[in-house]
Design an enzyme around this catalytic site. Sequence first.
Site, short mmCIF file in Angstrom:
data_model
loop_
_atom_site.label_atom_id
_atom_site.label_comp_id
_atom_site.label_asym_id
_atom_site.label_seq_id
_atom_site.Cartn_x
_atom_site.Cartn_y
_atom_site.Cartn_z
N CYS A 95 0.84 -1.20 0.00
CA CYS A 95 0.00 0.00 0.00
C CYS A 95 0.87 1.25 0.00
O CYS A 95 1.39 1.65 1.05
CB CYS A 95 -0.92 -0.02 1.22
SG CYS A 95 -1.93 1.46 1.34
N CYS B 237 -0.40 4.14 2.17
CA CYS B 237 -0.27 3.91 3.62
C CYS B 237 1.18 4.08 4.07
O CYS B 237 1.44 4.65 5.13
CB CYS B 237 -0.69 2.49 4.01
SG CYS B 237 -2.17 1.87 3.25
N ASP B 238 2.12 3.54 3.31
CA ASP B 238 3.49 3.40 3.80
C ASP B 238 4.52 4.28 3.07
O ASP B 238 5.69 4.31 3.47
CB ASP B 238 3.94 1.93 3.66
CG ASP B 238 3.06 1.00 4.48
OD1 ASP B 238 2.57 1.44 5.53
OD2 ASP B 238 2.86 -0.16 4.07
#
Length: 303
Positions: free
Chosen positions: A132, A135-136
């Site tokens: 992701c 997200c990261d």
Amino acid sequence: MYDLVIIGCGPAGLSAAIYAARAGLKFIILEENLAGGQIINTYEIDNYPGIPAISGSELAARMEEHARKLAGDSFIDDTVTSAVLNDSVKKIFTAEHKIYETRSCLIATGATHRKLGVPGEDLFSGIGVSYCATCDGAFFKGKNVAVIGGGNTAAMDALYLSGLCKNVCIIHRRNVLRADKLLQDKLFAADNIKIFWNSGVDEIYGNEQVRGLKIRDIKSDSVSDLSVDGIFVAVGITPASALFSASVNTDKEGYIIADETCMTNIPGVFAAGDVRTKNLRQVVTAVSDGANAVTSVRQYLLG
Ligand code: NAP
């Protein structure tokens, strides 16, 4: 006894909830995570008619708000653990030890990311290997990263990461990308994105965290090292159909076999969105499924 239980709260499930509420059905919609499905982690959606360049999380929030406005009481946070679907009264069992009885059921459980399946992938998952980018990505600000895959997700991940990271290398197994032309044009125009064509990943390595990967040139069969700090795997999706595949027919990849009516092989059981067999998996086709599925549900309930 419900008319309909919707399992899954992504675009297909939310669209179905809107149509079910407007049709006056007695229904619930079950979701184990946040509403919105995969689009929650999509940086930007620019192909949903009427709402250009919206973030996936914002679009998901708007869909949820719309559905909750019509049927807020129908939303239940719970995980489906099993289902008995073959009888005329279907039973849905959940982690909260509830049993929901319903005359029809809509499976809208979507899909999850597929793994690459190479040595080091599991070992470094969460410490350099991610599925992701939104997200990261921030963990790799100013660093070098690789994106594996050549589809829309890989292209969007690479574009997102190019705004944060020093260099982004896309590693793709063929010499053409599967991603939309518009995204490809943006990739080719970016200064800090390099594409390794005809390239596979043999191994991901590191010590406490990822240090790099071994890339195989598929044409020459030679292997080289690429030093990176982070690796984003974007090699496609797997349908979340395992709970139902003992009774509902699926294809060899696990997608539930259903056409545009969303009817499965079991009377009263329907499938909508990314979990069903279809040519194009996008938000716009998922919400269309939700509407079609409820139309089929209503016809089924009328007998
Ligand atoms: P995808 O379209 O299936 O692409 C997966 C990519 O990974 C392909 O390029 C594939 O290579 C490669 N791949 C698959 N298995 C591999 C392996 N074992 N090793 C190396 N490479 C591998 O998946 P996706 O990009 O996740 O997209 C999923 C669906 O969501 C698609 O229908 C897509 O259109 C949709 N989506 C839409 C948008 C949007 O419209 N904004 C954004 C994201 C996703 P090959 O090309 O050689 O097969």
